[in-house]
Structures are given as structure tokens and as C-alpha cells.
Motif scaffolding. Structure first.
Motif, PDB file in Angstrom:
ATOM      1  N   LEU A  31       0.869  -1.162  -0.016  1.00 27.97           N
ATOM      2  CA  LEU A  31      -0.103   0.137   0.053  1.00 27.97           C
ATOM      3  C   LEU A  31       0.806   1.187   0.196  1.00 27.97           C
ATOM      4  O   LEU A  31       1.807   1.173   0.782  1.00 27.97           O
ATOM      5  CB  LEU A  31      -0.927   0.043   1.089  1.00 27.97           C
ATOM      6  N   SER A  32       0.710   1.957  -1.038  1.00 30.07           N
ATOM      7  CA  SER A  32       1.433   3.439  -1.153  1.00 30.07           C
ATOM      8  C   SER A  32       0.448   4.357  -1.495  1.00 30.07           C
ATOM      9  O   SER A  32      -0.210   4.443  -2.296  1.00 30.07           O
ATOM     10  CB  SER A  32       2.507   3.010  -2.025  1.00 30.07           C
ATOM     11  N   GLY A  33       0.736   5.571  -0.929  1.00 32.99           N
ATOM     12  CA  GLY A  33      -0.031   6.735  -1.014  1.00 32.99           C
ATOM     13  C   GLY A  33       0.186   7.839   0.011  1.00 32.99           C
ATOM     14  O   GLY A  33       0.840   7.597   0.867  1.00 32.99           O
ATOM     15  N   PRO A  34      -0.407   9.084  -0.475  1.00 36.06           N
ATOM     16  CA  PRO A  34      -0.257  10.138   0.481  1.00 36.06           C
ATOM     17  C   PRO A  34      -1.085  10.220   1.541  1.00 36.06           C
ATOM     18  O   PRO A  34      -1.936   9.215   1.587  1.00 36.06           O
ATOM     19  CB  PRO A  34      -0.595  11.398  -0.457  1.00 36.06           C
ATOM     20  N   LEU A  35      -1.036  10.974   2.585  1.00 34.11           N
ATOM     21  CA  LEU A  35      -1.730  11.052   3.786  1.00 34.11           C
ATOM     22  C   LEU A  35      -3.195  11.300   3.229  1.00 34.11           C
ATOM     23  O   LEU A  35      -3.426  12.004   2.456  1.00 34.11           O
ATOM     24  CB  LEU A  35      -1.336  12.098   4.795  1.00 34.11           C
ATOM     25  N   GLY A  36      -3.984  10.394   3.864  1.00 37.79           N
ATOM     26  CA  GLY A  36      -5.484  10.438   3.638  1.00 37.79           C
ATOM     27  C   GLY A  36      -6.025   9.737   2.442  1.00 37.79           C
ATOM     28  O   GLY A  36      -7.109   9.836   1.896  1.00 37.79           O
ATOM     29  N   ALA A  37      -4.972   8.961   1.848  1.00 31.06           N
ATOM     30  CA  ALA A  37      -5.523   8.289   0.636  1.00 31.06           C
ATOM     31  C   ALA A  37      -6.496   7.213   0.971  1.00 31.06           C
ATOM     32  O   ALA A  37      -7.069   6.432  -0.131  1.00 31.06           O
ATOM     33  CB  ALA A  37      -4.098   7.664  -0.103  1.00 31.06           C
ATOM     34  N   GLY A  51     -11.052 -12.027   9.130  1.00 36.17           N
ATOM     35  CA  GLY A  51     -11.342 -12.423  10.365  1.00 36.17           C
ATOM     36  C   GLY A  51     -10.840 -12.129  11.451  1.00 36.17           C
ATOM     37  O   GLY A  51     -10.890 -12.478  12.547  1.00 36.17           O
ATOM     38  N   CYS A  52      -9.874 -10.973  11.268  1.00 43.96           N
ATOM     39  CA  CYS A  52      -9.349 -10.384  12.370  1.00 43.96           C
ATOM     40  C   CYS A  52      -9.963  -9.117  12.767  1.00 43.96           C
ATOM     41  O   CYS A  52     -10.967  -8.611  12.506  1.00 43.96           O
ATOM     42  CB  CYS A  52      -8.065  -9.709  11.796  1.00 43.96           C
ATOM     43  N   ASP A  53      -9.677  -8.750  14.198  1.00 46.60           N
ATOM     44  CA  ASP A  53     -10.315  -7.425  14.781  1.00 46.60           C
ATOM     45  C   ASP A  53      -9.779  -6.230  14.213  1.00 46.60           C
ATOM     46  O   ASP A  53      -8.613  -5.710  14.192  1.00 46.60           O
ATOM     47  CB  ASP A  53      -9.925  -7.547  16.261  1.00 46.60           C
ATOM     48  N   ALA A  54     -10.757  -5.847  13.258  1.00 45.11           N
ATOM     49  CA  ALA A  54     -10.422  -4.650  12.554  1.00 45.11           C
ATOM     50  C   ALA A  54     -10.120  -3.320  13.337  1.00 45.11           C
ATOM     51  O   ALA A  54      -9.609  -2.312  12.841  1.00 45.11           O
ATOM     52  CB  ALA A  54     -11.274  -4.330  11.302  1.00 45.11           C
ATOM     53  N   THR A  55     -10.827  -3.356  14.522  1.00 48.37           N
ATOM     54  CA  THR A  55     -10.514  -2.071  15.366  1.00 48.37           C
ATOM     55  C   THR A  55      -8.963  -1.930  15.735  1.00 48.37           C
ATOM     56  O   THR A  55      -8.689  -0.766  16.342  1.00 48.37           O
ATOM     57  CB  THR A  55     -11.775  -2.355  16.573  1.00 48.37           C
ATOM     58  N   ALA A  56      -8.426  -3.040  15.740  1.00 51.24           N
ATOM     59  CA  ALA A  56      -6.979  -3.049  16.249  1.00 51.24           C
ATOM     60  C   ALA A  56      -6.028  -2.410  15.290  1.00 51.24           C
ATOM     61  O   ALA A  56      -4.835  -1.912  15.538  1.00 51.24           O
ATOM     62  CB  ALA A  56      -6.410  -4.385  16.722  1.00 51.24           C
ATOM     63  N   VAL A  57      -6.711  -2.044  13.975  1.00 50.63           N
ATOM     64  CA  VAL A  57      -5.669  -1.541  12.790  1.00 50.63           C
ATOM     65  C   VAL A  57      -5.796   0.047  13.163  1.00 50.63           C
ATOM     66  O   VAL A  57      -6.787   0.500  13.114  1.00 50.63           O
ATOM     67  CB  VAL A  57      -6.379  -1.970  11.403  1.00 50.63           C
ATOM     68  N   SER A  58      -4.596   0.609  13.266  1.00 42.63           N
ATOM     69  CA  SER A  58      -4.320   2.048  13.310  1.00 42.63           C
ATOM     70  C   SER A  58      -3.424   2.597  12.312  1.00 42.63           C
ATOM     71  O   SER A  58      -2.529   1.765  11.712  1.00 42.63           O
ATOM     72  CB  SER A  58      -4.103   2.364  14.812  1.00 42.63           C
ATOM     73  N   SER A  59      -3.216   3.769  11.851  1.00 41.80           N
ATOM     74  CA  SER A  59      -2.485   4.320  11.054  1.00 41.80           C
ATOM     75  C   SER A  59      -1.131   4.427  11.770  1.00 41.80           C
ATOM     76  O   SER A  59      -1.068   5.250  12.635  1.00 41.80           O
ATOM     77  CB  SER A  59      -3.002   5.729  10.601  1.00 41.80           C
ATOM     78  N   PRO A  60      -0.217   3.943  11.250  1.00 43.81           N
ATOM     79  CA  PRO A  60       1.310   4.375  11.683  1.00 43.81           C
ATOM     80  C   PRO A  60       1.904   5.437  11.563  1.00 43.81           C
ATOM     81  O   PRO A  60       2.250   6.385  12.462  1.00 43.81           O
ATOM     82  CB  PRO A  60       2.319   3.078  11.055  1.00 43.81           C
ATOM     83  N   THR A  61       1.358   6.050  10.457  1.00 42.35           N
ATOM     84  CA  THR A  61       1.743   7.676  10.071  1.00 42.35           C
ATOM     85  C   THR A  61       1.266   8.568  11.060  1.00 42.35           C
ATOM     86  O   THR A  61       1.699   9.392  11.779  1.00 42.35           O
ATOM     87  CB  THR A  61       1.404   7.892   8.734  1.00 42.35           C
ATOM     88  N   PHE A  62      -0.136   8.315  11.377  1.00 41.33           N
ATOM     89  CA  PHE A  62      -0.741   9.269  12.555  1.00 41.33           C
ATOM     90  C   PHE A  62      -0.328   8.959  13.897  1.00 41.33           C
ATOM     91  O   PHE A  62      -0.221   9.911  14.463  1.00 41.33           O
ATOM     92  CB  PHE A  62      -2.268   8.984  12.471  1.00 41.33           C
ATOM     93  N   THR A  63      -0.066   7.880  14.268  1.00 35.14           N
ATOM     94  CA  THR A  63       0.874   7.601  15.356  1.00 35.14           C
ATOM     95  C   THR A  63       2.210   8.384  15.652  1.00 35.14           C
ATOM     96  O   THR A  63       2.345   9.084  16.491  1.00 35.14           O
ATOM     97  CB  THR A  63       0.949   6.224  15.472  1.00 35.14           C
ATOM     98  N   LEU A  64       2.881   8.498  14.553  1.00 32.83           N
ATOM     99  CA  LEU A  64       4.252   9.181  14.374  1.00 32.83           C
ATOM    100  C   LEU A  64       4.134  10.390  14.622  1.00 32.83           C
ATOM    101  O   LEU A  64       4.778  11.312  15.410  1.00 32.83           O
ATOM    102  CB  LEU A  64       4.984   8.905  12.965  1.00 32.83           C
ATOM    103  N   ILE A  65       3.150  11.225  13.853  1.00 30.48           N
ATOM    104  CA  ILE A  65       3.046  12.684  13.722  1.00 30.48           C
ATOM    105  C   ILE A  65       2.108  13.339  15.147  1.00 30.48           C
ATOM    106  O   ILE A  65       1.833  14.345  15.208  1.00 30.48           O
ATOM    107  CB  ILE A  65       2.481  13.231  12.542  1.00 30.48           C
ATOM    108  N   GLN A  66       1.652  12.338  15.785  1.00 29.43           N
ATOM    109  CA  GLN A  66       0.548  12.968  16.936  1.00 29.43           C
ATOM    110  C   GLN A  66       1.442  13.225  18.036  1.00 29.43           C
ATOM    111  O   GLN A  66       2.366  12.599  18.309  1.00 29.43           O
ATOM    112  CB  GLN A  66      -0.397  11.686  17.207  1.00 29.43           C
ATOM    113  N   GLU A  67       1.228  14.416  18.629  1.00 29.99           N
ATOM    114  CA  GLU A  67       2.079  14.798  19.616  1.00 29.99           C
ATOM    115  C   GLU A  67       1.326  14.276  20.896  1.00 29.99           C
ATOM    116  O   GLU A  67       0.052  14.477  21.444  1.00 29.99           O
ATOM    117  CB  GLU A  67       2.199  16.253  19.564  1.00 29.99           C
TER     118      GLU A  67
END
Length: 67
Positions: A31-37, A51-67
Motif C-alpha cells: 500500500l502506497s499513497g499520500p496521507l489521507g489516501a 477474520g481479524c479484529d479490524a478495530t485494532a488497525v491504526s495508522s502508523p503515520t498518524f501515530t508518528l505525527i501525533q503529539e
């Protein structure tokens, strides 16, 4: 190569669930694309479709830039 056009987060997750049905063990997805793609939304759909818990998926980029 396939191309999918979605217009909102729900449609993107739906495409992810559909794609998950066609995956086999050992398949690799890039998966490749700009923020918000929609990379995280697609990944949530893939997780749900596998069949996985989709609520556990989070954006690694958002985590990095979140203060």
C-alpha cells in the motif's frame, strides 16, 4: 493490476473485505499513497475480511505525527 475507485471510507473498507476473499497464504500487498489516501481504511477492510479484529488497525503515520 486492478484499479478500484471509492468515494468514502466505508466503500474503501468494503473493497478491502472483498480483496481479502481472494488472498492466499503468502500473498503480499503493498500500500502506497499520500496521507489521507485510504491505506488504513483499506487495511481495516482486509483485516475484517480475514477474520481479524479490524478495530485494532491504526495508522502508523498518524501515530508518528501525533503529539
Amino acid at each position: 493490476m486492478s484499479e478500484f475507485v471509492t468515494h468514502n471510507e466505508a466503500e474503501t473498507e468494503h473493497v478491502g473485505r472483498q480483496l481479502a476473499c481472494g488472498l492466499a497464504a503468502g500473498d503480499v500487498i503493498l500500500l502506497s499513497g499520500p496521507l489521507g489516501a485510504g491505506k488504513t481504511a483499506l487495511t481495516r477492510g482486509l483485516a475484517a475480511g480475514l477474520g481479524c479484529d479490524a478495530t485494532a488497525v491504526s495508522s502508523p503515520t498518524f501515530t508518528l505525527i501525533q503529539e
